[in-house]
Scaffold this motif. Structure first.
Motif, PDB file in Angstrom:
ATOM      1  N   HIS A   1       0.814  -1.212   0.000  1.00 54.25           N
ATOM      2  CA  HIS A   1       0.000   0.000   0.000  1.00 54.25           C
ATOM      3  C   HIS A   1       0.853   1.270   0.000  1.00 54.25           C
ATOM      4  O   HIS A   1       0.348   2.346  -0.300  1.00 54.25           O
ATOM      5  N   LEU A   2       2.130   1.135   0.354  1.00 52.97           N
ATOM      6  CA  LEU A   2       3.019   2.298   0.401  1.00 52.97           C
ATOM      7  C   LEU A   2       3.810   2.482  -0.885  1.00 52.97           C
ATOM      8  O   LEU A   2       4.555   3.438  -1.021  1.00 52.97           O
ATOM      9  N   THR A   3       3.659   1.560  -1.825  1.00 50.04           N
ATOM     10  CA  THR A   3       4.368   1.676  -3.101  1.00 50.04           C
ATOM     11  C   THR A   3       3.407   2.230  -4.143  1.00 50.04           C
ATOM     12  O   THR A   3       2.207   2.257  -3.945  1.00 50.04           O
ATOM     13  N   GLY A   4       3.940   2.653  -5.247  1.00 55.15           N
ATOM     14  CA  GLY A   4       3.084   3.148  -6.321  1.00 55.15           C
ATOM     15  C   GLY A   4       2.880   4.649  -6.219  1.00 55.15           C
ATOM     16  O   GLY A   4       3.450   5.325  -5.379  1.00 55.15           O
ATOM     17  N   GLY A   5       2.026   5.137  -7.060  1.00 58.79           N
ATOM     18  CA  GLY A   5       1.854   6.573  -7.202  1.00 58.79           C
ATOM     19  C   GLY A   5       0.744   7.190  -6.388  1.00 58.79           C
ATOM     20  O   GLY A   5       0.466   8.371  -6.539  1.00 58.79           O
ATOM     21  N   ASP A   6       0.092   6.427  -5.515  1.00 57.39           N
ATOM     22  CA  ASP A   6      -1.010   6.984  -4.735  1.00 57.39           C
ATOM     23  C   ASP A   6      -0.486   8.113  -3.840  1.00 57.39           C
ATOM     24  O   ASP A   6       0.383   7.904  -3.013  1.00 57.39           O
ATOM     25  N   GLN A   7      -1.012   9.307  -4.023  1.00 59.60           N
ATOM     26  CA  GLN A   7      -0.562  10.460  -3.263  1.00 59.60           C
ATOM     27  C   GLN A   7      -1.350  10.645  -1.965  1.00 59.60           C
ATOM     28  O   GLN A   7      -1.049  11.531  -1.181  1.00 59.60           O
ATOM     29  N   THR A   8      -2.369   9.831  -1.729  1.00 53.14           N
ATOM     30  CA  THR A   8      -3.140   9.918  -0.501  1.00 53.14           C
ATOM     31  C   THR A   8      -2.342   9.292   0.630  1.00 53.14           C
ATOM     32  O   THR A   8      -1.915   8.141   0.537  1.00 53.14           O
ATOM     33  N   ALA A   9      -2.141  10.043   1.708  1.00 49.35           N
ATOM     34  CA  ALA A   9      -1.375   9.543   2.848  1.00 49.35           C
ATOM     35  C   ALA A   9      -2.117   8.378   3.486  1.00 49.35           C
ATOM     36  O   ALA A   9      -3.276   8.498   3.851  1.00 49.35           O
ATOM     37  N   SER A  10      -1.413   7.244   3.606  1.00 47.38           N
ATOM     38  CA  SER A  10      -1.996   6.021   4.166  1.00 47.38           C
ATOM     39  C   SER A  10      -1.512   5.743   5.580  1.00 47.38           C
ATOM     40  O   SER A  10      -1.847   4.727   6.161  1.00 47.38           O
ATOM     41  N   GLY A  11      -0.695   6.636   6.117  1.00 51.31           N
ATOM     42  CA  GLY A  11      -0.052   6.404   7.394  1.00 51.31           C
ATOM     43  C   GLY A  11       1.240   5.633   7.172  1.00 51.31           C
ATOM     44  O   GLY A  11       1.400   4.957   6.159  1.00 51.31           O
ATOM     45  N   PHE A  12       2.174   5.772   8.084  1.00 55.51           N
ATOM     46  CA  PHE A  12       3.480   5.133   7.946  1.00 55.51           C
ATOM     47  C   PHE A  12       3.904   4.654   9.318  1.00 55.51           C
ATOM     48  O   PHE A  12       4.262   5.445  10.190  1.00 55.51           O
ATOM     49  N   VAL A  13       3.819   3.342   9.546  1.00 52.25           N
ATOM     50  CA  VAL A  13       4.140   2.737  10.838  1.00 52.25           C
ATOM     51  C   VAL A  13       5.466   2.001  10.695  1.00 52.25           C
ATOM     52  O   VAL A  13       5.537   0.987  10.002  1.00 52.25           O
ATOM     53  N   GLU A  14       6.517   2.522  11.341  1.00 49.27           N
ATOM     54  CA  GLU A  14       7.822   1.868  11.281  1.00 49.27           C
ATOM     55  C   GLU A  14       7.875   0.745  12.306  1.00 49.27           C
ATOM     56  O   GLU A  14       7.403   0.890  13.430  1.00 49.27           O
ATOM     57  N   ASN A  15       8.456  -0.376  11.894  1.00 49.07           N
ATOM     58  CA  ASN A  15       8.471  -1.577  12.721  1.00 49.07           C
ATOM     59  C   ASN A  15       9.859  -1.994  13.167  1.00 49.07           C
ATOM     60  O   ASN A  15      10.023  -3.065  13.734  1.00 49.07           O
TER      61      ASN A  15
ATOM     62  N   GLU B   1      11.051   8.131   0.465  1.00 49.37           N
ATOM     63  CA  GLU B   1      10.004   8.802  -0.315  1.00 49.37           C
ATOM     64  C   GLU B   1       8.623   8.365   0.153  1.00 49.37           C
ATOM     65  O   GLU B   1       7.709   9.194   0.280  1.00 49.37           O
ATOM     66  N   ALA B   2       8.443   7.064   0.417  1.00 47.54           N
ATOM     67  CA  ALA B   2       7.159   6.563   0.915  1.00 47.54           C
ATOM     68  C   ALA B   2       6.861   7.142   2.289  1.00 47.54           C
ATOM     69  O   ALA B   2       5.720   7.525   2.584  1.00 47.54           O
ATOM     70  N   LYS B   3       7.880   7.236   3.128  1.00 48.71           N
ATOM     71  CA  LYS B   3       7.692   7.814   4.468  1.00 48.71           C
ATOM     72  C   LYS B   3       7.240   9.260   4.366  1.00 48.71           C
ATOM     73  O   LYS B   3       6.299   9.687   5.053  1.00 48.71           O
ATOM     74  N   ALA B   4       7.891  10.039   3.511  1.00 41.22           N
ATOM     75  CA  ALA B   4       7.515  11.440   3.340  1.00 41.22           C
ATOM     76  C   ALA B   4       6.095  11.581   2.777  1.00 41.22           C
ATOM     77  O   ALA B   4       5.341  12.465   3.189  1.00 41.22           O
ATOM     78  N   ARG B   5       5.735  10.709   1.853  1.00 40.76           N
ATOM     79  CA  ARG B   5       4.427  10.789   1.193  1.00 40.76           C
ATOM     80  C   ARG B   5       3.292  10.297   2.086  1.00 40.76           C
ATOM     81  O   ARG B   5       2.184  10.830   2.047  1.00 40.76           O
ATOM     82  N   HIS B   6       3.544   9.309   2.929  1.00 43.11           N
ATOM     83  CA  HIS B   6       2.456   8.657   3.669  1.00 43.11           C
ATOM     84  C   HIS B   6       2.387   8.989   5.160  1.00 43.11           C
ATOM     85  O   HIS B   6       1.431   8.572   5.826  1.00 43.11           O
ATOM     86  N   THR B   7       3.370   9.707   5.692  1.00 44.87           N
ATOM     87  CA  THR B   7       3.304  10.095   7.097  1.00 44.87           C
ATOM     88  C   THR B   7       2.164  11.089   7.288  1.00 44.87           C
ATOM     89  O   THR B   7       2.077  12.093   6.577  1.00 44.87           O
TER      90      THR B   7
END
Length: 93
Positions: free
Chosen positions: A25-39, A83-89
């Motif tokens: 869900h964090l890959t691809g071009g979706d610009q809607t923030a999905s949240g970013f949970v680091e594990n 990039e995913a972290k910046a886009r989805h946080t």
């Protein structure tokens, strides 16, 4: 602190870089923030997933087959991870 060497991945846009793992869900071009949970806090073992994956993980009580199928873990490079972290946080308004 990890004593193992980081794994490398050959990323098309970024070349050979340290690898990381994110949910599909964090890959691809979706610009809607999905949240970013680091594990992981280990810089040689970067892992993250979105809030929907976190909810599924909690509901399933761990990494079940249902969770793994929903998550669709994907290997990316550290640049793509950043990039995913910046886009989805999610940020507070």
């Amino acid at each position: 602190m990890s004593t193992t060497e980081p794994l490398l991945v050959d990323c098309g846009p970024h070349g050979k870089r340290v690898s990381a793992v994110v949910c599909r869900h964090l890959t691809g071009g979706d610009q809607t923030a999905s949240g970013f949970v680091e594990n992981s806090v280990d810089p040689n073992d970067l892992q993250a997933w979105c809030l929907a994956c976190e909810e599924t993980f909690q509901r399933e009580d761990g990494m079940t087959d249902v969770f793994r199928e929903f998550n669709g873990m994907t290997i990316v490079c550290v640049e793509c991870y950043a990039e995913a972290k910046a886009r989805h946080t999610l940020t507070a308004h």
